[in-house]
Write an enzyme that holds these catalytic residues in place. Structure first.
Site, PDB file in Angstrom:
ATOM      1  N   ASP A  82       0.850  -1.209   0.000  1.00  0.00           N
ATOM      2  CA  ASP A  82       0.000   0.000   0.000  1.00  0.00           C
ATOM      3  C   ASP A  82       0.881   1.254   0.000  1.00  0.00           C
ATOM      4  O   ASP A  82       2.091   1.166   0.198  1.00  0.00           O
ATOM      5  CB  ASP A  82      -0.906   0.008   1.247  1.00  0.00           C
ATOM      6  CG  ASP A  82      -0.087  -0.097   2.522  1.00  0.00           C
ATOM      7  OD1 ASP A  82       0.084  -1.225   3.009  1.00  0.00           O
ATOM      8  OD2 ASP A  82       0.428   0.929   3.010  1.00  0.00           O
ATOM      9  N   ASP A 124       0.580   3.633   2.264  1.00  0.00           N
ATOM     10  CA  ASP A 124       0.294   4.228   3.571  1.00  0.00           C
ATOM     11  C   ASP A 124      -0.886   5.189   3.384  1.00  0.00           C
ATOM     12  O   ASP A 124      -1.802   4.865   2.632  1.00  0.00           O
ATOM     13  CB  ASP A 124       1.558   4.880   4.143  1.00  0.00           C
ATOM     14  CG  ASP A 124       1.505   4.998   5.656  1.00  0.00           C
ATOM     15  OD1 ASP A 124       0.888   4.128   6.291  1.00  0.00           O
ATOM     16  OD2 ASP A 124       2.058   5.955   6.207  1.00  0.00           O
TER      17      ASP A 124
HETATM   18  N1  ADE Z   1       2.508  -2.845   6.784  1.00  0.00           N
HETATM   19  C1  ADE Z   1       1.969  -2.817   5.558  1.00  0.00           C
HETATM   20  N2  ADE Z   1       1.555  -1.570   5.228  1.00  0.00           N
HETATM   21  C2  ADE Z   1       1.841  -0.787   6.296  1.00  0.00           C
HETATM   22  C3  ADE Z   1       1.665   0.580   6.584  1.00  0.00           C
HETATM   23  N3  ADE Z   1       1.105   1.405   5.705  1.00  0.00           N
HETATM   24  N4  ADE Z   1       2.093   1.031   7.799  1.00  0.00           N
HETATM   25  C4  ADE Z   1       2.647   0.192   8.688  1.00  0.00           C
HETATM   26  N5  ADE Z   1       2.834  -1.100   8.469  1.00  0.00           N
HETATM   27  C5  ADE Z   1       2.439  -1.608   7.284  1.00  0.00           C
END
Ligand code: ADE
Length: 273
Positions: free
Chosen positions: A209, A211
């Site tokens: 992703d 974030d």
């Molecule tokens: N693991 C996978 N995506 C994450 C994110 N955006 N923030 C923290 N840990 C994660």
């Protein structure tokens, strides 16, 4: 005998395929039980031990993981080379879901650091951690990831937050301004403990992703993240299979002697093998 290889699996990676003669081992440690039984066997002619950090079926939150028990268990089974697979969020425009990042630095935003060391209780140890990732292992993962067709970013800083909630937008922006590349909740304690355990470790960070900083993106859906996770796990398994034959038999790298250069009282910690 050749040193064993450890694999710590992250979200979505709860088993490894292709073991000859696999066995399960429940290991007790001075730090409690590891996240699950360890599954070991022969893979490409090497002894390999696998441990899912969240437990099979994903039962353990990041802050509940007993990293000390996990790393202790691996080391007690003879593991001296370690691949950590971990799902991460991207903090960079050019780093997309399904890309592979091989971090070479960490930034610590965790708050329970007393759990991130084997030392204490009368044993004082300070290991060098300026270069937290094994360059040898990272190189092996790079070659394997490229050979398996991954889009690979070699190097980068992994910022480790506590979780379990994801970042606020302000935190995500701050992490970007500080130049961090990916964010996760689990891998830094593993790197610290691997160094103290004189295990050569590198990380396959697989992006799921963006974030929460990329506001112009469509909001992330659970379906999209799960689809990325599944694709990442399939690629991670191929990268691991390609990497194992390239890992040396003997534990002769500087990481395997990390305590020689550490400030230690008393001097000896790990038993002679
Ligand atoms: N693991 C996978 N995506 C994450 C994110 N955006 N923030 C923290 N840990 C994660």
């Amino acid at each position: 005998m050749a040193a064993a290889i450890g694999i710590i699996g992250g979200s979505g990676l709860y088993e490894i395929d292709g073991f000859e003669k696999s066995e399960e081992r429940q290991v007790e440690t001075p730090f409690g039980n590891p996240s699950d039984v360890l599954v070991g066997g022969m893979l490409a002619g090497r002894e390999v031990w696998f441990l899912p950090r969240h437990g099979r079926g994903h039962r353990i939150l990041p802050h509940e993981i007993r990293h000390q028990a996990n790393l202790w268990a691996l080391r007690s089974l003879g593991v001296r080379f370690l691949i950590c697979v971990t799902a991460v969020g991207s903090l960079k425009e050019a780093y997309h879901p399904r890309h592979v990042v091989l971090p070479d630095q960490f930034f610590d935003r965790t708050s329970r650091r007393e759990h991130h060391t084997f030392f204490g209780g009368g044993i004082v140890g300070h290991v060098s951690f300026a270069e937290p990732v094994s360059a040898g292992m990272r190189g092996i993962l790079r070659e394997a990831a490229v050979a398996e067709g991954g889009v690979v970013h070699d190097g980068g800083t992994y910022v480790n937050m506590d979780g379990p909630a994801f970042s606020t937008r302000a935190e995500s922006e701050a992490n970007r301004q500080l130049g961090f590349d990916v964010i996760g909740m689990t891998n830094l304690p593993e790197a610290k403990l691997a160094r103290e355990a004189e295990i050569a470790m590198a990380t396959l960070a697989m992006i799921t992703d963006f974030d929460c900083w990329k506001v112009e993106e469509e909001p992330v859906t659970a379906e999209a993240v799960i689809a990325h996770l599944h694709a990442n796990v399939a690629l991670a398994k191929r990268i691991i299979a390609a990497a194992i034959p390239a890992i040396p038999a003997e534990a002769e790298w500087p990481e395997h002697r990390a305590l020689d250069g550490a400030i230690m009282t008393p001097r000896e910690f790990w038993p002679e093998e």
